[in-house]
Design a protein around this motif. Structure first.
Motif, PDB file in Angstrom:
ATOM      1  N   THR A 129       0.830  -1.208   0.000  1.00 40.48           N
ATOM      2  CA  THR A 129       0.000   0.000   0.000  1.00 40.48           C
ATOM      3  C   THR A 129       0.866   1.260   0.000  1.00 40.48           C
ATOM      4  OG1 THR A 129      -1.804  -1.129   1.149  1.00 40.48           O
ATOM      5  CG2 THR A 129      -1.756   1.275   1.294  1.00 40.48           C
ATOM      6  N   GLU A 130       1.918   1.261   0.816  1.00 35.12           N
ATOM      7  CA  GLU A 130       2.820   2.418   0.882  1.00 35.12           C
ATOM      8  C   GLU A 130       3.502   2.660  -0.463  1.00 35.12           C
ATOM      9  OE1 GLU A 130       4.082   1.874   5.612  1.00 35.12           O
ATOM     10  OE2 GLU A 130       5.411   1.173   4.006  1.00 35.12           O
ATOM     11  N   ILE A 131       4.000   1.585  -1.076  1.00 34.32           N
ATOM     12  CA  ILE A 131       4.706   1.716  -2.354  1.00 34.32           C
ATOM     13  C   ILE A 131       3.764   2.200  -3.440  1.00 34.32           C
ATOM     14  CG2 ILE A 131       5.886   0.403  -4.160  1.00 34.32           C
ATOM     15  CD1 ILE A 131       7.028  -1.364  -1.843  1.00 34.32           C
ATOM     16  N   ALA A 132       2.542   1.645  -3.462  1.00 34.36           N
ATOM     17  CA  ALA A 132       1.555   2.072  -4.464  1.00 34.36           C
ATOM     18  C   ALA A 132       1.195   3.544  -4.282  1.00 34.36           C
ATOM     19  CB  ALA A 132       0.304   1.196  -4.359  1.00 34.36           C
ATOM     20  N   ALA A 133       1.096   3.983  -3.038  1.00 33.05           N
ATOM     21  CA  ALA A 133       0.758   5.383  -2.772  1.00 33.05           C
ATOM     22  C   ALA A 133       1.855   6.317  -3.263  1.00 33.05           C
ATOM     23  CB  ALA A 133       0.515   5.586  -1.277  1.00 33.05           C
ATOM     24  N   THR A 134       3.106   5.914  -3.082  1.00 30.05           N
ATOM     25  CA  THR A 134       4.225   6.727  -3.581  1.00 30.05           C
ATOM     26  C   THR A 134       4.180   6.824  -5.094  1.00 30.05           C
ATOM     27  OG1 THR A 134       5.648   6.226  -1.695  1.00 30.05           O
ATOM     28  CG2 THR A 134       6.751   6.832  -3.750  1.00 30.05           C
ATOM     29  N   LYS A 135       3.930   5.703  -5.769  1.00 31.27           N
ATOM     30  CA  LYS A 135       3.844   5.725  -7.225  1.00 31.27           C
ATOM     31  C   LYS A 135       2.714   6.657  -7.679  1.00 31.27           C
ATOM     32  CE  LYS A 135       5.804   2.989  -9.627  1.00 31.27           C
ATOM     33  NZ  LYS A 135       7.122   3.033 -10.337  1.00 31.27           N
ATOM     34  N   ALA A 136       1.566   6.547  -7.008  1.00 33.49           N
ATOM     35  CA  ALA A 136       0.412   7.355  -7.396  1.00 33.49           C
ATOM     36  C   ALA A 136       0.657   8.843  -7.199  1.00 33.49           C
ATOM     37  CB  ALA A 136      -0.819   6.916  -6.600  1.00 33.49           C
ATOM     38  N   GLY A 169       5.172  -7.175  -8.411  1.00 37.84           N
ATOM     39  CA  GLY A 169       4.565  -6.212  -9.320  1.00 37.84           C
ATOM     40  C   GLY A 169       4.435  -6.701 -10.747  1.00 37.84           C
ATOM     41  N   GLN A 170       4.491  -8.014 -10.952  1.00 35.78           N
ATOM     42  CA  GLN A 170       4.470  -8.545 -12.308  1.00 35.78           C
ATOM     43  C   GLN A 170       3.141  -8.315 -13.021  1.00 35.78           C
ATOM     44  OE1 GLN A 170       7.282 -10.311 -14.201  1.00 35.78           O
ATOM     45  NE2 GLN A 170       7.838  -8.638 -12.823  1.00 35.78           N
ATOM     46  N   SER A 171       2.082  -8.039 -12.257  1.00 37.08           N
ATOM     47  CA  SER A 171       0.792  -7.730 -12.886  1.00 37.08           C
ATOM     48  C   SER A 171       0.780  -6.320 -13.477  1.00 37.08           C
ATOM     49  CB  SER A 171      -0.332  -7.845 -11.848  1.00 37.08           C
ATOM     50  OG  SER A 171      -0.198  -6.837 -10.851  1.00 37.08           O
ATOM     51  N   GLY A 172       1.811  -5.552 -13.154  1.00 34.85           N
ATOM     52  CA  GLY A 172       1.871  -4.159 -13.596  1.00 34.85           C
ATOM     53  C   GLY A 172       1.738  -3.173 -12.458  1.00 34.85           C
ATOM     54  N   ALA A 173       1.299  -3.664 -11.294  1.00 34.13           N
ATOM     55  CA  ALA A 173       1.167  -2.827 -10.099  1.00 34.13           C
ATOM     56  C   ALA A 173       1.545  -3.666  -8.887  1.00 34.13           C
ATOM     57  CB  ALA A 173      -0.254  -2.292  -9.962  1.00 34.13           C
ATOM     58  N   ILE A 174       2.144  -3.035  -7.889  1.00 30.61           N
ATOM     59  CA  ILE A 174       2.582  -3.731  -6.683  1.00 30.61           C
ATOM     60  C   ILE A 174       1.392  -4.330  -5.944  1.00 30.61           C
ATOM     61  CG2 ILE A 174       2.542  -1.609  -5.304  1.00 30.61           C
ATOM     62  CD1 ILE A 174       5.270  -4.260  -4.916  1.00 30.61           C
ATOM     63  N   GLN A 175       1.549  -5.558  -5.487  1.00 32.25           N
ATOM     64  CA  GLN A 175       0.531  -6.264  -4.724  1.00 32.25           C
ATOM     65  C   GLN A 175       1.192  -6.931  -3.516  1.00 32.25           C
ATOM     66  OE1 GLN A 175      -2.708  -6.269  -5.545  1.00 32.25           O
ATOM     67  NE2 GLN A 175      -2.485  -5.250  -7.531  1.00 32.25           N
ATOM     68  N   LEU A 189      21.817   4.446  -8.892  1.00 30.93           N
ATOM     69  CA  LEU A 189      21.555   4.370 -10.325  1.00 30.93           C
ATOM     70  C   LEU A 189      20.167   4.927 -10.613  1.00 30.93           C
ATOM     71  CD1 LEU A 189      22.897   0.726 -10.905  1.00 30.93           C
ATOM     72  CD2 LEU A 189      24.166   2.896 -11.036  1.00 30.93           C
ATOM     73  N   ILE A 190      20.130   6.061 -11.305  1.00 32.25           N
ATOM     74  CA  ILE A 190      18.876   6.760 -11.592  1.00 32.25           C
ATOM     75  C   ILE A 190      18.718   6.858 -13.108  1.00 32.25           C
ATOM     76  CG2 ILE A 190      17.510   8.834 -11.193  1.00 32.25           C
ATOM     77  CD1 ILE A 190      19.385   9.467  -8.830  1.00 32.25           C
ATOM     78  N   PRO A 191      17.842   6.042 -13.699  1.00 32.68           N
ATOM     79  CA  PRO A 191      17.632   6.118 -15.142  1.00 32.68           C
ATOM     80  C   PRO A 191      17.015   7.461 -15.527  1.00 32.68           C
ATOM     81  CG  PRO A 191      16.659   4.114 -14.204  1.00 32.68           C
ATOM     82  CD  PRO A 191      17.012   5.014 -13.062  1.00 32.68           C
ATOM     83  N   PRO A 192      17.141   7.859 -16.787  1.00 34.40           N
ATOM     84  CA  PRO A 192      16.592   9.156 -17.212  1.00 34.40           C
ATOM     85  C   PRO A 192      15.115   9.316 -16.906  1.00 34.40           C
ATOM     86  CG  PRO A 192      18.065   8.295 -18.894  1.00 34.40           C
ATOM     87  CD  PRO A 192      17.930   7.219 -17.845  1.00 34.40           C
ATOM     88  N   ALA A 193      14.328   8.248 -17.047  1.00 34.06           N
ATOM     89  CA  ALA A 193      12.891   8.374 -16.782  1.00 34.06           C
ATOM     90  C   ALA A 193      12.612   8.762 -15.337  1.00 34.06           C
ATOM     91  CB  ALA A 193      12.178   7.060 -17.111  1.00 34.06           C
ATOM     92  N   ALA A 194      13.382   8.208 -14.401  1.00 31.21           N
ATOM     93  CA  ALA A 194      13.190   8.537 -12.982  1.00 31.21           C
ATOM     94  C   ALA A 194      13.710   9.936 -12.682  1.00 31.21           C
ATOM     95  CB  ALA A 194      13.897   7.515 -12.108  1.00 31.21           C
ATOM     96  N   GLU A 195      14.777  10.322 -13.363  1.00 29.95           N
ATOM     97  CA  GLU A 195      15.347  11.650 -13.163  1.00 29.95           C
ATOM     98  C   GLU A 195      14.341  12.733 -13.555  1.00 29.95           C
ATOM     99  OE1 GLU A 195      19.200  14.172 -14.847  1.00 29.95           O
ATOM    100  OE2 GLU A 195      18.585  12.294 -15.776  1.00 29.95           O
ATOM    101  N   MET A 196      13.553  12.458 -14.589  1.00 29.80           N
ATOM    102  CA  MET A 196      12.626  13.465 -15.115  1.00 29.80           C
ATOM    103  C   MET A 196      11.209  13.313 -14.587  1.00 29.80           C
ATOM    104  SD  MET A 196      13.991  13.104 -19.031  1.00 29.80           S
ATOM    105  CE  MET A 196      12.653  14.078 -19.702  1.00 29.80           C
ATOM    106  N   SER A 197      10.975  12.288 -13.725  1.00 25.40           N
ATOM    107  CA  SER A 197       9.602  11.977 -13.337  1.00 25.40           C
ATOM    108  C   SER A 197       9.023  12.984 -12.352  1.00 25.40           C
ATOM    109  CB  SER A 197       9.527  10.573 -12.737  1.00 25.40           C
ATOM    110  OG  SER A 197      10.261  10.532 -11.515  1.00 25.40           O
ATOM    111  N   GLN A 198       9.881  13.787 -11.757  1.00 25.95           N
ATOM    112  CA  GLN A 198       9.384  14.725 -10.739  1.00 25.95           C
ATOM    113  C   GLN A 198      10.270  15.965 -10.741  1.00 25.95           C
ATOM    114  OE1 GLN A 198       8.978  12.839  -6.929  1.00 25.95           O
ATOM    115  NE2 GLN A 198       8.737  14.734  -5.838  1.00 25.95           N
ATOM    116  N   THR A 199       9.693  17.129 -10.645  1.00 29.10           N
ATOM    117  CA  THR A 199      10.479  18.365 -10.653  1.00 29.10           C
ATOM    118  C   THR A 199      10.785  18.793  -9.248  1.00 29.10           C
ATOM    119  OG1 THR A 199       8.459  19.654 -10.763  1.00 29.10           O
ATOM    120  CG2 THR A 199       9.513  19.100 -12.842  1.00 29.10           C
TER     121      THR A 199
END
Length: 356
Positions: A244-251, A271-277, A346-356
């Motif tokens: 629940t905590e991890i999903a909330a952070t993603k959201a 998270g193989q379904s596409g979302a953490i469970q 290790l921070i991929p470009p997508a994570a680097e740009m995901s939040q300002t």
């Protein structure tokens, strides 16, 4: 995808045999997109944002290396012989799978004595492993094992020096609480209570998961086509609270950053379904280039063995060419490698740009 794609030359003197003191004084290579910076673990907060979530593995390493004696009556009279044991996995029946040296010399039904309090009987041999039944269980077993056992240092450290009392502290995270691992989640060894408090004060959130790291983590890849490699299985659990905590952070747009490949493998298993469970069971997930990450946005980890599944994992996250550049930098700047070595963020470009 060939095994040789994940090879590199590592000078022997780069293998750390003791950790940095204090823990957080270890060096930290920060790879953010196409940039590389040199820092210290103590400065980790500079690279994290309020709303990010660290995922920590709370497994506890058991002192799984035991030295004992087997006693046998022979034509020449009573004799005793040394047996070295490394515990691997507990069975549902209370027995332990273990590596025995010399395995062929010990017969089923024979007792091995490790201390005045602790002994075990070899019940059977399967797949090159002995299955031992100990004379104690529960907290009595834990106490006797703590007294008689030594920490199961990785082979590349054990080849250089034996484990000692200091390793019982050094090779354990400050938040370890669920016993069962025979190898440490080593990126987590860099954290102390002061660093955790500083990060939480900054607004970085923390979730705990459990993956009992097995000795299989050190098994070499023996196939040239790495996609045909079969991973060892390890038991893990992601609680409903952690999911629940991890999903909330993603959201909320925060980044989920596992500390260590063990935590990453576990949350991606969940998270193989596409979302953490919530998830519990044995995972043999194998992460190599081409893998789709559903949960982890970045990773804090140590520097890994050539041709290892863990090097393949970080290559999947950052890209093979990028990891080659990162490791070239680490070698040129004399970072310390492996379990007691330095760390990378290790921070991929997508994570680097995901939040300002």
């Amino acid at each position: 995808m060939k095994l040789s794609d994940f090879d590199f030359d590592l000078p022997d003197d780069r293998i750390a045999t003791r950790p940095a003191v204090p823990r957080s004084s270890a060096r930290l290579l920060v790879a953010e997109g196409d940039r590389i910076r040199d820092a210290r673990v103590a400065n980790l907060g500079q690279w994290l944002r309020s709303g990010d979530r660290l995922v920590l593995n709370d497994t506890k390493v058991i002192p799984a290396r035991l030295s004992g004696l087997r006693h046998r009556d022979t034509a020449q009279g009573p004799m005793a012989a040394k047996v070295e044991v490394t515990l691997l996995d507990p069975g549902a029946d209370g027995s332990w799978a273990a590596l025995l040296k010399p395995l062929k010399k010990v017969k089923p039904g024979e007792e091995i004595v490790f201390s005045d309090a602790l002994s075990a009987t070899l019940e059977r041999v399967e797949d090159g492993q002995g299955h031992l039944k100990f004379n104690l269980s529960g907290t009595d077993f834990d106490a006797a094992l703590a007294e008689a056992g030594a920490m199961p240092l990785p082979p590349y450290i054990a080849a250089k020096r034996p484990a000692d009392e200091q390793d019982k502290t050094d090779y354990q995270t400050v938040w370890a609480r669920n016993s069962g691992a025979v190898a440490a989640p080593t990126a987590s060894l860099h954290f102390d209570d002061a660093l955790l408090a500083e990060l939480q004060a900054k607004g970085v959130e923390i979730s705990y998961v459990t993956l009992h790291v097995g000795a299989g983590t050190f098994l070499p890849v023996k196939v040239e086509d790495v996609t045909t490699h079969r991973m060892h299985a390890e038991w893990g659990r992601v609680s409903a609270e952690a999911a629940t905590e991890i999903a909330a952070t993603k959201a909320a747009g925060g980044r989920v950053i596992p500390v260590g490949t063990t935590a990453l493998r576990l949350i991606e298993s969940a998270g193989q379904s596409g979302a953490i469970q919530p998830w519990e069971g044995d995972t043999d997930i194998f992460i190599y280039p081409g893998f789709t990450f559903h949960v982890a946005d970045a990773l804090m980890t140590n520097f890994h063995l050539p041709k290892s599944t863990l090097l393949m994992l970080v290559s999947a996250l950052m890209g093979q060419d990028r990891i080659r550049a990162i490791y070239d930098h680490a070698l040129a700047e004399e970072y310390r490698f492996f379990s007691y070595g330095d760390a990378s963020l290790l921070i991929p470009p997508a994570a680097e740009m995901s939040q300002t």
